[in-house]
Design an enzyme around this catalytic site. Structure first.
Site, PDB file in Angstrom:
ATOM      1  N   LYS A  75       0.759  -1.060   0.032  1.00  0.00           N
ATOM      2  CA  LYS A  75      -0.155  -0.128   0.010  1.00  0.00           C
ATOM      3  C   LYS A  75       0.883   1.126   0.040  1.00  0.00           C
ATOM      4  O   LYS A  75       1.710   1.583   1.193  1.00  0.00           O
ATOM      5  CB  LYS A  75      -0.829  -0.032   1.151  1.00  0.00           C
ATOM      6  CG  LYS A  75      -2.043   1.139   1.394  1.00  0.00           C
ATOM      7  CD  LYS A  75      -3.034   0.512   0.167  1.00  0.00           C
ATOM      8  CE  LYS A  75      -4.502   0.732   0.501  1.00  0.00           C
ATOM      9  NZ  LYS A  75      -5.252   0.318  -0.499  1.00  0.00           N
ATOM     10  N   THR A 107      -3.936  -4.880   0.824  1.00  0.00           N
ATOM     11  CA  THR A 107      -3.128  -3.738   0.915  1.00  0.00           C
ATOM     12  C   THR A 107      -4.051  -2.838   2.024  1.00  0.00           C
ATOM     13  O   THR A 107      -3.666  -1.983   2.675  1.00  0.00           O
ATOM     14  CB  THR A 107      -2.891  -3.104  -0.216  1.00  0.00           C
ATOM     15  OG1 THR A 107      -3.982  -2.858  -1.117  1.00  0.00           O
ATOM     16  CG2 THR A 107      -2.005  -4.003  -1.167  1.00  0.00           C
ATOM     17  N   ARG A 122      31.321  31.922  -9.166  1.00  0.00           N
ATOM     18  CA  ARG A 122      30.134  31.502  -9.513  1.00  0.00           C
ATOM     19  C   ARG A 122      29.200  31.180  -8.527  1.00  0.00           C
ATOM     20  O   ARG A 122      29.699  31.221  -7.472  1.00  0.00           O
ATOM     21  CB  ARG A 122      30.239  30.517 -10.631  1.00  0.00           C
ATOM     22  CG  ARG A 122      30.322  29.214  -9.849  1.00  0.00           C
ATOM     23  CD  ARG A 122      30.066  27.950 -10.631  1.00  0.00           C
ATOM     24  NE  ARG A 122      30.558  26.665 -10.268  1.00  0.00           N
ATOM     25  CZ  ARG A 122      30.024  25.781 -10.648  1.00  0.00           C
ATOM     26  NH1 ARG A 122      29.454  25.213 -11.731  1.00  0.00           N
ATOM     27  NH2 ARG A 122      30.492  24.191  -9.902  1.00  0.00           N
ATOM     28  N   GLN A 182      31.080  18.086  -7.722  1.00  0.00           N
ATOM     29  CA  GLN A 182      31.293  16.934  -7.190  1.00  0.00           C
ATOM     30  C   GLN A 182      32.269  16.708  -6.086  1.00  0.00           C
ATOM     31  O   GLN A 182      32.296  16.045  -5.119  1.00  0.00           O
ATOM     32  CB  GLN A 182      32.078  16.222  -8.355  1.00  0.00           C
ATOM     33  CG  GLN A 182      31.338  15.731  -9.753  1.00  0.00           C
ATOM     34  CD  GLN A 182      31.112  16.605 -10.703  1.00  0.00           C
ATOM     35  OE1 GLN A 182      31.402  17.853 -10.365  1.00  0.00           O
ATOM     36  NE2 GLN A 182      31.002  16.396 -11.948  1.00  0.00           N
ATOM     37  N   HIS A 217      21.829  25.988 -11.721  1.00  0.00           N
ATOM     38  CA  HIS A 217      22.227  27.278 -12.687  1.00  0.00           C
ATOM     39  C   HIS A 217      21.895  28.367 -12.541  1.00  0.00           C
ATOM     40  O   HIS A 217      20.661  28.759 -12.327  1.00  0.00           O
ATOM     41  CB  HIS A 217      22.360  26.610 -14.041  1.00  0.00           C
ATOM     42  CG  HIS A 217      22.985  25.109 -14.201  1.00  0.00           C
ATOM     43  ND1 HIS A 217      23.982  24.856 -14.150  1.00  0.00           N
ATOM     44  CD2 HIS A 217      22.170  24.238 -14.977  1.00  0.00           C
ATOM     45  CE1 HIS A 217      24.457  23.574 -14.413  1.00  0.00           C
ATOM     46  NE2 HIS A 217      23.267  23.234 -14.841  1.00  0.00           N
TER      47      HIS A 217
END
Length: 286
Positions: A12, A57, A169, A212, A240
């Site tokens: 469920k 369920t 940035r 990363q 971005h």
């Protein structure tokens, strides 16, 4: 060639539960989305339609609500463990139960008044088998942004590369993280906020040359500060921000005015783990 039944489960999904705990004039609110999936000796229902081993369920949904009343809802990991163990221990045909919970936060405004928080969702996924238990905690949708201290340059280029290199940035992401615990008796109320604090602090403290690198720093901080965590998996979309060209208006733009990009976006995924921990008993992903 023989055709056989492969791995299967049923359950469920997304049982919505709101539990109000009343302690005199002061109330506590718990808001959960609970999903249950069971697997085991269930081949007959697939192959012949024999439903003798199939727990409906609807019964799973009812169990969620009954357990919310008694014994009650504590931390999401604790509630998921109670549910999963119940299904495995009370139905011999069930060999494994997986319970996933989304927990939605509410800020207290008074003794019985609350405001829904929307900055992140707490997640839990518990798997209980006849032999083992696995607890995975997590967070999704926690948006973080550094306005500077982020660079991206020296990357591979080919004839289709147009992205300019940058030494300053905006770095922004919406953190989707899951971490697997070594034990099932952790102090969940302390462990979750400690993990969130470690993720956040690592994002703030890391001078980033790539998302990363930031991902690894965030995962490493969690493993360093929480010895109860075996490994952590992160999925970090790169939200971005593009510098707007203001030259047509005879204006300069020194990293001040940006377009917040929606899509497409970069998606950085990775696992940070200890090299001496036992393997997971079942797969799990952010």
């Amino acid at each position: 060639m023989a055709i056989v039944l492969g791995e299967n489960r049923y359950g469920k999904a997304e049982t919505r539960l709101v539990r109000v705990t009343r302690d005199g004039e002061t109330h506590t609110l718990t808001d959960l989305n609970v999903s249950v999936a069971l697997s085991g000796d269930l081949a007959a229902t697939h192959l012949t339609g024999d439903n003798g081993g199939v727990l409906p369920t609807d019964t799973m949904k009812n169990t969620v609500y009954a357990f919310a009343k008694e014994p009650g809802v504590g931390e999401p990991e604790e509630f998921a463990l109670l549910l999963a163990r119940h299904f495995v221990e009370t139905h011999t045909q069930i060999r494994a139960a997986r319970v996933g919970i989304e927990s939605f936060g509410w800020e207290r405004l008074g003794p019985h008044s609350f405001r829904r928080l929307g900055d992140h969702t707490r997640t839990t996924e518990v798997t209980v088998t006849v032999e083992q238990t696995q607890v995975v905690s997590g967070i999704s949708g926690m948006t973080l942004l550094n306005a500077t201290n982020s660079e991206f340059h020296g990357f591979a280029q080919d004839r289709y590369t147009t992205l300019p290199e940058t030494t300053d940035r905006i770095l922004a992401t919406a953190v989707d993280a899951r971490w697997r615990h070594l034990r099932d008796d952790t102090d969940w109320a302390k462990s979750f906020p400690a993990a969130v604090e470690a993720l956040t602090a690592a994002f703030v403290d890391t001078y980033s040359y790539s998302l990363q690198q930031t991902l690894f720093a965030m995962g490493s901080r969690v493993l360093t500060e929480l010895p109860e965590v075996a490994e952590i998996r992160l999925a970090l979309p790169n939200k971005h921000h593009y510098l707007v060209d203001l030259s047509p208006f005879e204006l300069s733009n020194h990293n001040e005015v940006f377009i917040a990009g929606d899509r497409p976006y970069g998606l950085i995924e990775g696992t940070v783990t200890r090299d001496d921990v036992p393997p997971a008993i079942t797969e799990w992903y952010p």
